[in-house]
Design a protein around this motif. Structure first.
Motif, PDB file in Angstrom:
ATOM      1  N   VAL A   7       0.462  -1.049   0.409  1.00 29.40           N
ATOM      2  CA  VAL A   7       0.269   0.100  -0.098  1.00 29.40           C
ATOM      3  C   VAL A   7       1.184   1.373  -0.102  1.00 29.40           C
ATOM      4  O   VAL A   7       1.629   1.374   1.318  1.00 29.40           O
ATOM      5  N   SER A   8       0.933   1.791  -0.822  1.00 32.50           N
ATOM      6  CA  SER A   8       1.930   3.372  -1.036  1.00 32.50           C
ATOM      7  C   SER A   8       1.281   3.946  -2.197  1.00 32.50           C
ATOM      8  O   SER A   8       0.800   3.446  -2.926  1.00 32.50           O
ATOM      9  N   ASN A   9       1.333   5.310  -2.195  1.00 31.91           N
ATOM     10  CA  ASN A   9       0.693   6.255  -2.268  1.00 31.91           C
ATOM     11  C   ASN A   9       0.865   5.751  -4.563  1.00 31.91           C
ATOM     12  O   ASN A   9      -0.369   6.051  -5.250  1.00 31.91           O
ATOM     13  N   ASN A  10       2.093   5.976  -4.928  1.00 31.25           N
ATOM     14  CA  ASN A  10       2.688   4.631  -6.289  1.00 31.25           C
ATOM     15  C   ASN A  10       2.865   4.089  -5.781  1.00 31.25           C
ATOM     16  O   ASN A  10       3.998   3.864  -4.974  1.00 31.25           O
ATOM     17  N   CYS A  11       3.856   3.090  -6.773  1.00 32.07           N
ATOM     18  CA  CYS A  11       5.036   1.838  -6.738  1.00 32.07           C
ATOM     19  C   CYS A  11       5.685   3.066  -7.309  1.00 32.07           C
ATOM     20  O   CYS A  11       6.887   1.967  -8.112  1.00 32.07           O
ATOM     21  N   GLY A  12       6.928   3.392  -7.445  1.00 36.02           N
ATOM     22  CA  GLY A  12       7.988   4.464  -7.204  1.00 36.02           C
ATOM     23  C   GLY A  12       8.320   4.623  -8.515  1.00 36.02           C
ATOM     24  O   GLY A  12       6.160   4.691  -9.761  1.00 36.02           O
ATOM     25  N   VAL A  13       9.148   3.798  -9.671  1.00 38.10           N
ATOM     26  CA  VAL A  13       8.746   4.901 -10.558  1.00 38.10           C
ATOM     27  C   VAL A  13      10.324   4.065 -10.974  1.00 38.10           C
ATOM     28  O   VAL A  13      11.291   2.815 -10.332  1.00 38.10           O
ATOM     29  N   ASP A  14      10.225   2.948 -12.681  1.00 41.41           N
ATOM     30  CA  ASP A  14      11.415   3.000 -13.066  1.00 41.41           C
ATOM     31  C   ASP A  14      13.060   2.241 -12.621  1.00 41.41           C
ATOM     32  O   ASP A  14      13.240   3.759 -12.449  1.00 41.41           O
ATOM     33  N   GLY A  15      13.059   1.848 -11.565  1.00 40.94           N
ATOM     34  CA  GLY A  15      14.678   1.309 -10.908  1.00 40.94           C
ATOM     35  C   GLY A  15      14.372   1.926  -9.764  1.00 40.94           C
ATOM     36  O   GLY A  15      15.730   2.166  -9.261  1.00 40.94           O
ATOM     37  N   ARG A  16      14.000   2.935  -9.508  1.00 43.05           N
ATOM     38  CA  ARG A  16      13.727   3.301  -7.847  1.00 43.05           C
ATOM     39  C   ARG A  16      12.890   3.137  -6.873  1.00 43.05           C
ATOM     40  O   ARG A  16      11.660   2.704  -7.661  1.00 43.05           O
ATOM     41  N   GLY A  17      13.250   3.681  -5.983  1.00 44.95           N
ATOM     42  CA  GLY A  17      11.981   3.456  -4.845  1.00 44.95           C
ATOM     43  C   GLY A  17      11.184   1.391  -5.479  1.00 44.95           C
ATOM     44  O   GLY A  17      12.079   0.660  -5.560  1.00 44.95           O
ATOM     45  N   LEU A  18       9.977   1.577  -4.967  1.00 43.12           N
ATOM     46  CA  LEU A  18       8.888   0.424  -5.137  1.00 43.12           C
ATOM     47  C   LEU A  18       9.324  -0.107  -5.966  1.00 43.12           C
ATOM     48  O   LEU A  18       9.516  -1.607  -6.732  1.00 43.12           O
ATOM     49  N   GLY A  19      10.414   0.281  -7.423  1.00 41.65           N
ATOM     50  CA  GLY A  19      10.180  -0.088  -8.580  1.00 41.65           C
ATOM     51  C   GLY A  19      11.308  -1.510  -8.476  1.00 41.65           C
ATOM     52  O   GLY A  19      11.068  -2.138  -9.259  1.00 41.65           O
ATOM     53  N   LEU A  20      12.434  -0.801  -7.774  1.00 43.16           N
ATOM     54  CA  LEU A  20      13.114  -2.630  -7.636  1.00 43.16           C
ATOM     55  C   LEU A  20      12.761  -3.938  -7.428  1.00 43.16           C
ATOM     56  O   LEU A  20      12.578  -4.743  -7.794  1.00 43.16           O
ATOM     57  N   LEU A  21      11.333  -3.377  -6.191  1.00 34.90           N
ATOM     58  CA  LEU A  21      10.510  -5.094  -6.297  1.00 34.90           C
ATOM     59  C   LEU A  21       9.784  -5.318  -7.601  1.00 34.90           C
ATOM     60  O   LEU A  21       9.642  -6.577  -7.853  1.00 34.90           O
ATOM     61  N   LEU A  22       9.361  -3.861  -8.166  1.00 37.68           N
ATOM     62  CA  LEU A  22       8.248  -4.358  -9.209  1.00 37.68           C
ATOM     63  C   LEU A  22       9.122  -5.096 -10.372  1.00 37.68           C
ATOM     64  O   LEU A  22       8.630  -6.181 -10.847  1.00 37.68           O
ATOM     65  N   ALA A  23      10.525  -4.875 -10.029  1.00 33.47           N
ATOM     66  CA  ALA A  23      11.552  -5.527 -11.990  1.00 33.47           C
ATOM     67  C   ALA A  23      11.160  -6.529 -11.909  1.00 33.47           C
ATOM     68  O   ALA A  23      11.394  -7.088 -12.683  1.00 33.47           O
ATOM     69  N   GLU A  24      11.395  -7.515 -10.930  1.00 37.82           N
ATOM     70  CA  GLU A  24      11.405  -8.018 -10.797  1.00 37.82           C
ATOM     71  C   GLU A  24       9.989  -9.539  -9.824  1.00 37.82           C
ATOM     72  O   GLU A  24      10.453 -10.953 -10.001  1.00 37.82           O
ATOM     73  N   GLY A  25       9.208  -8.664 -10.249  1.00 39.32           N
ATOM     74  CA  GLY A  25       7.964  -9.425  -9.722  1.00 39.32           C
ATOM     75  C   GLY A  25       7.936  -9.435  -8.303  1.00 39.32           C
ATOM     76  O   GLY A  25       7.321 -10.735  -7.938  1.00 39.32           O
ATOM     77  N   ARG A  26       8.207  -8.792  -7.628  1.00 37.75           N
ATOM     78  CA  ARG A  26       7.952  -8.836  -5.841  1.00 37.75           C
ATOM     79  C   ARG A  26       6.711  -8.950  -5.296  1.00 37.75           C
ATOM     80  O   ARG A  26       6.404  -9.289  -4.646  1.00 37.75           O
ATOM     81  N   ILE A  27       5.964  -8.207  -6.180  1.00 39.54           N
ATOM     82  CA  ILE A  27       5.505  -7.735  -5.924  1.00 39.54           C
ATOM     83  C   ILE A  27       3.793  -7.904  -6.628  1.00 39.54           C
ATOM     84  O   ILE A  27       3.472  -7.963  -7.545  1.00 39.54           O
ATOM     85  N   ALA A  28       2.879  -8.486  -5.778  1.00 36.02           N
ATOM     86  CA  ALA A  28       1.529  -9.353  -6.269  1.00 36.02           C
ATOM     87  C   ALA A  28       0.651  -8.415  -6.484  1.00 36.02           C
ATOM     88  O   ALA A  28      -0.175  -8.707  -7.062  1.00 36.02           O
ATOM     89  N   ARG A  29       0.697  -7.584  -5.418  1.00 38.37           N
ATOM     90  CA  ARG A  29      -0.591  -6.482  -5.357  1.00 38.37           C
ATOM     91  C   ARG A  29      -0.182  -5.320  -4.821  1.00 38.37           C
ATOM     92  O   ARG A  29       0.250  -4.863  -3.405  1.00 38.37           O
ATOM     93  N   ALA A  30      -1.081  -4.298  -5.699  1.00 35.71           N
ATOM     94  CA  ALA A  30      -0.043  -2.989  -5.181  1.00 35.71           C
ATOM     95  C   ALA A  30      -1.855  -1.846  -5.178  1.00 35.71           C
ATOM     96  O   ALA A  30      -2.410  -2.135  -5.460  1.00 35.71           O
ATOM     97  N   THR A  31      -2.075  -1.050  -4.383  1.00 40.05           N
ATOM     98  CA  THR A  31      -2.962  -0.544  -3.477  1.00 40.05           C
ATOM     99  C   THR A  31      -2.315   1.126  -3.574  1.00 40.05           C
ATOM    100  O   THR A  31      -1.177   1.108  -2.575  1.00 40.05           O
ATOM    101  N   GLY A  32      -2.247   1.712  -4.021  1.00 39.18           N
ATOM    102  CA  GLY A  32      -2.419   3.483  -4.573  1.00 39.18           C
ATOM    103  C   GLY A  32      -3.236   4.314  -5.129  1.00 39.18           C
ATOM    104  O   GLY A  32      -4.116   3.963  -5.988  1.00 39.18           O
ATOM    105  N   SER A  33      -2.862   5.683  -5.550  1.00 33.29           N
ATOM    106  CA  SER A  33      -3.731   6.755  -6.348  1.00 33.29           C
ATOM    107  C   SER A  33      -3.494   6.619  -7.706  1.00 33.29           C
ATOM    108  O   SER A  33      -4.130   7.164  -8.177  1.00 33.29           O
TER     109      SER A  33
END
Length: 228
Positions: A30-56
C-alpha cells in the motif's frame, strides 16, 4: 506493507533495498504510487516481487503499467485523499468512514479492473460499495487500511521512535507509519527531539534505523526542470 513517500520524495529507499536483498516475494503493498522504473518500490516491482499494489496512481511507471495490463499484478486504484484517510483511519482504530469522493463512479458502483487476464479481459473487479446520504449528499463507505508492516523515512528521529519529516517528505510517511502493526523508520539523523517539533509520536514506531551520511544524502529526483 504500507510504504511512505510520494514519487521519490520521502521514500524509505534503504529499507526497500534491504527488503530487495532479503529476497522477499508475494508482497502486498500500500503506497501512494509504486515508485518509478528502477527506483523506490520499482526495484521490487521489476523482479515480480509485488503481488498486489494499492495506490492512487500508476504515474509514469511503465513497468507497473505493463504488469498490470498483462495480468501479472493486481492493482487497486484509490482516490488520493481516500487513500490517505484509509491509512489514517486504520492507525486510529476506525474501521470505516463515509466520503463523497467516488460517488457516481466505478469506485462506488464497482467494476474497476483489479487484475486483467492474459487475454485482456477483466479477471478480478472491484466490488460495489455501500452509499448513504448525509445532509442530502451521497457518500460512499470506505474501509480503513492496516498492514503487517510499514516502512517510512524521516529527517530526524530519536531512540523512542518519535519522528520529524522534512517539508514535502512528510506526505504519506506519517499515515503509512500509523497503519502498520510493525513500523520501521529509517532516519537521516538520530538525535534528541524537542517534543514540540515531533510530527509522529513514537507509539506508532517499533524500529528505528539510523542512516549513514552517505545513505542520507543519496536522494533522487523524478524529473529535473532546467531553465535555459
Amino acid at each position: 506493507m504500507a510504504v511512505g513517500g510520494f514519487g521519490l520524495c520521502g521514500v524509505p529507499s534503504v529499507l526497500i533495498a534491504a527488503l530487495h536483498e532479503k529476497g522477499s516475494r508475494d508482497l502486498r503493498v500500500v503506497s501512494n504510487n509504486c515508485g518509478v522504473d528502477g527506483r523506490g518500490l520499482g526495484l521490487l516491482l521489476a523482479e515480480g516481487r509485488i503481488a498486489r499494489a494499492t495506490g492512487s496512481y500508476i504515474g509514469e511507471n511503465k513497468e507497473l503499467a505493463r504488469r498490470y495490463l498483462s495480468g501479472e499484478i493486481e492493482v487497486e486504484l484509490v482516490p488520493q485523499g481516500t487513500l490517505a484517510e484509509r491509512l489514517r483511519a486504520g492507525g486510529c482504530g476506525i474501521p470505516a468512514f463515509y466520503t463523497p469522493a467516488g460517488v457516481g463512479t466505478l469506485v462506488a458502483e464497482g467494476g474497476l479492473p483489479w487484475r486483467y487476464a492474459p487475454d485482456g479481459s477483466v479477471a478480478v473487479a472491484s466490488p460495489a460499495k455501500e452509499v448513504r446520504e448525509f445532509g442530502g449528499v451521497p457518500h460512499v463507505l470506505e474501509e480503513s487500511i492496516t498492514t503487517d508492516f510499514a516502512l517510512v523515512r524521516a529527517a530526524k528521529g530519536d531512540r523512542y521512535g518519535n519522528l520529524v519529516f522534512d517539508r514535502s517528505a512528510r506526505n504519506f510517511n506519517p499515515l503509512a507509519a500509523m497503519a502498520g502493526r510493525v513500523t520501521i523508520a529509517e532516519v537521516e539523523e538520530l538525535c534528541e527531539l524537542d517534543p514540540d517539533e515531533v510530527h509522529l509520536p513514537g507509539v506508532f514506531v517499533r524500529r528505528v534505523v539510523a542512516l549513514t551520511p552517505e545513505q542520507a544524502a543519496d536522494k533522487h529526483v523524478e524529473k529535473r526542470t532546467v531553465r535555459a
